[in-house]
Design an enzyme around this catalytic site. Structure first.
Site, short mmCIF file in Angstrom:
data_model
loop_
_atom_site.label_atom_id
_atom_site.label_comp_id
_atom_site.label_asym_id
_atom_site.label_seq_id
_atom_site.Cartn_x
_atom_site.Cartn_y
_atom_site.Cartn_z
N LYS A 40 -5.73 -42.47 -36.15
CA LYS A 40 -5.75 -42.86 -34.73
C LYS A 40 -4.85 -41.92 -33.92
CE LYS A 40 -5.15 -47.07 -31.89
NZ LYS A 40 -4.82 -48.53 -31.93
N SER A 46 -5.83 -54.77 -32.74
CA SER A 46 -6.53 -53.49 -32.61
C SER A 46 -7.08 -52.89 -33.89
CB SER A 46 -5.64 -52.46 -31.93
OG SER A 46 -5.70 -52.68 -30.55
N SER A 60 -8.21 -51.67 -30.01
CA SER A 60 -8.19 -50.34 -29.45
C SER A 60 -8.49 -49.23 -30.46
CB SER A 60 -6.80 -50.07 -28.84
OG SER A 60 -5.81 -50.10 -29.84
N1 GLN Z 1 -6.15 -55.88 -27.07
C1 GLN Z 1 -4.76 -56.08 -27.26
C2 GLN Z 1 -3.98 -55.45 -26.12
O1 GLN Z 1 -4.59 -54.88 -25.28
C3 GLN Z 1 -4.32 -55.54 -28.57
C4 GLN Z 1 -4.13 -54.08 -28.58
C5 GLN Z 1 -3.62 -53.55 -29.89
O2 GLN Z 1 -3.57 -54.25 -30.88
N2 GLN Z 1 -3.19 -52.31 -29.86
O3 GLN Z 1 -2.81 -55.51 -26.05
#
Ligand code: GLN
Length: 454
Positions: free
Chosen positions: A74, A173, A149
């Site tokens: 990532k 994510s 994400s």
């Molecule tokens: N969707 C969640 C957020 O926007 C989780 C994001 C993540 O785990 N990086 O914070």
């Protein structure tokens, strides 16, 4: 082919690391323009690495646990000489100058790093639509979001562009895109994997973890990246088991107590609930004892998570002031990142801290206590990973609608416990994942359950 079998074949020189790599490179050439899973690929250094591994195997020299296995990373994890952009214009030209601890460990075990994957800007999202470099497609359901994400990391594994990938999970994510793309994603116990070299979203929640097609793949990656790191203050110093060795493949779940939390089903789409109930029935037929549980604080989880996320993210972004590197974040970032910076800055002001932030911390303690209580009587809790199906790319959603994807995943981050998603079915072709959560440090139990289901 199971990942552990492939790994053995490479070590026995029945498949070469080079053949394995070239197969993925072909897929990347063919598919990446369509899916946009990788933002950057370095075929040449991967080729060099593969040739070196093959020649050492040929000479009978010892090679590492990940020898010849191709890995995607990532874009918020530092890898020397790759662009570490967090999918933001802020860091568009930022070239990694060092390897994060997890990357050092992957390289030491002869994993081949092929490239950097797409993601929501600074990991703040659930759809991989907010990347400065364009959205990622869901190969299982073209035209729909892959989740986020870490959407690029999930898609890279799902579409055979690499063997394994790593992502970060702050509120879901890893598990969310794993669920939407039909692969396995694992968020370890907080502190099991070093966060050194990860660009923070919210440091008290962030964990790095693997994507794979099977439990053996995740177990192998966890064996490599897990374990104490003295350079990272939240890293846990404990006697880490070998995930691969403790992986128990039986055809029974006898003696397993699985918790079913009523509220996790109440908030989920009926079509998802049907699939999850079906697999739970199967688990009961395999010998598991089902225990009905109730969690009264589900409505508290998203507000608590997002308040803390805003404050920690605001603080983490103060270094992106455009002086030493990159652009000033507020000048170039997207709408969601800017919203979090503004909210975080507002909430962090002294006069409001008692009203919001301190309350959120209290709520977090309460949630953690309740989740620990729920887990006390069972081996694991099973239920849906994501409460709704992925939307069509480009659909305009209110922030709260986007956040509502996370209602079932933020719980594990609030409580610091391990949780994974594994594919168990589909709704008209759109994959659906089962989430398995366990007590802190019971990561191997989750892997065992998944191995048994396989
Ligand atoms: N969707 C969640 C957020 O926007 C989780 C994001 C993540 O785990 N990086 O914070």
């Amino acid at each position: 082919m199971k990942l552990m079998d492939k790994s053995e074949l490479i070590k026995n020189h029945e498949i070469t690391a080079l053949d394995n790599l070239e197969m993925f490179c072909k897929n990347i050439e063919k598919k990446n323009d369509i899916y946009n899973a990788f933002l950057e690929v370095d075929k040449n250094s991967a080729l060099e690495c593969a040739e070196d591994i093959d020649s050492r195997i040929k000479n009978g020299e010892k090679v590492g646990k990940l020898a010849g296995i191709v890995v995607g990373v990532k874009s918020n994890i530092n890898v020397a000489d790759f662009h570490i952009t967090a999918a933001s214009k802020t860091l568009e030209n930022y070239l990694g100058s060092y390897d994060a601890t997890v990357i050092k460990r992957i390289k030491k075990e002869d994993g081949i790093i092929i490239g950097m994957t797409n993601m929501d800007e600074f990991a703040a999202g659930s759809s991989t639509e907010t990347s400065y470099f364009g959205h990622t497609e869901n190969p299982a359901a073209m035209g729909r979001i892959p989740g986020g994400s870490s959407g690029g990391s999930a898609v890279a594994v799902a579409s055979e562009m690499c063997d394994l990938s790593i992502g970060s999970d702050t509120g879901g994510s890893i598990r969310n895109p794993a669920s939407h793309c039909g692969v396995m994603g694992f968020k370890p116990t907080y502190g099991l994997v070093s966060r050194q070299g990860l660009l923070d979203l919210a440091m008290s929640f962030d964990q790095i973890g693997p994507f794979s097609k099977d439990s053996g793949g995740s177990a192998l990656m966890l064996d490599v990246i897990g374990g104490y790191d003295e350079t990272e203050c939240t890293s846990m110093d404990w006697n880490l088991p070998s995930f691969v060795n403790s992986l128990e493949r039986t055809d029974s779940l006898k003696g397993m107590k699985l918790g079913i939390v009523k509220q996790f089903f109440d908030v989920s789409d009926d079509k998802i609930v049907n699939i999850i109930e079906e697999i739970i029935d199967k688990m009961s037929e395999m010998g598991a004892e089902l225990v009905e549980l109730s969690f009264d604080y589900i409505d508290l989880c998203l507000p608590t998570y997002y308040l803390i996320n805003y404050v920690e993210f605001f603080s983490a972004t103060r270094k992106y002031d455009g002086r030493k590197y990159g652009y000033r974040i507020e000048d170039v970032c997207g709408e969601e990142v800017l919203r979090r910076i503004h909210m975080g800055s507002y909430i962090s002001q002294k006069e409001f801290s008692g009203k919001y932030y301190k309350k959120a911390l209290q709520a977090r303690s309460l949630i953690k206590k309740e989740v620990t209580k729920l887990l006390n009587g069972v081996d694991a809790i099973v239920g849906p990973t994501v409460p709704k199906l992925p939307h069509k790319i480009g659909t305009s959603l209110e922030p709260m609608d986007m956040y509502s994807y996370d209602v079932l995943t933020v719980i594990a981050n609030l409580a610091g416990i391990p949780a994974a998603s594994t594919p168990v079915g589909d709704v008209g072709g759109v994959p659906v994942g089962l989430q398995i959560q366990a007590k802190a440090k019971d990561d191997t139990k989750i892997l065992d359950i998944i191995a048994t289901l396989e």
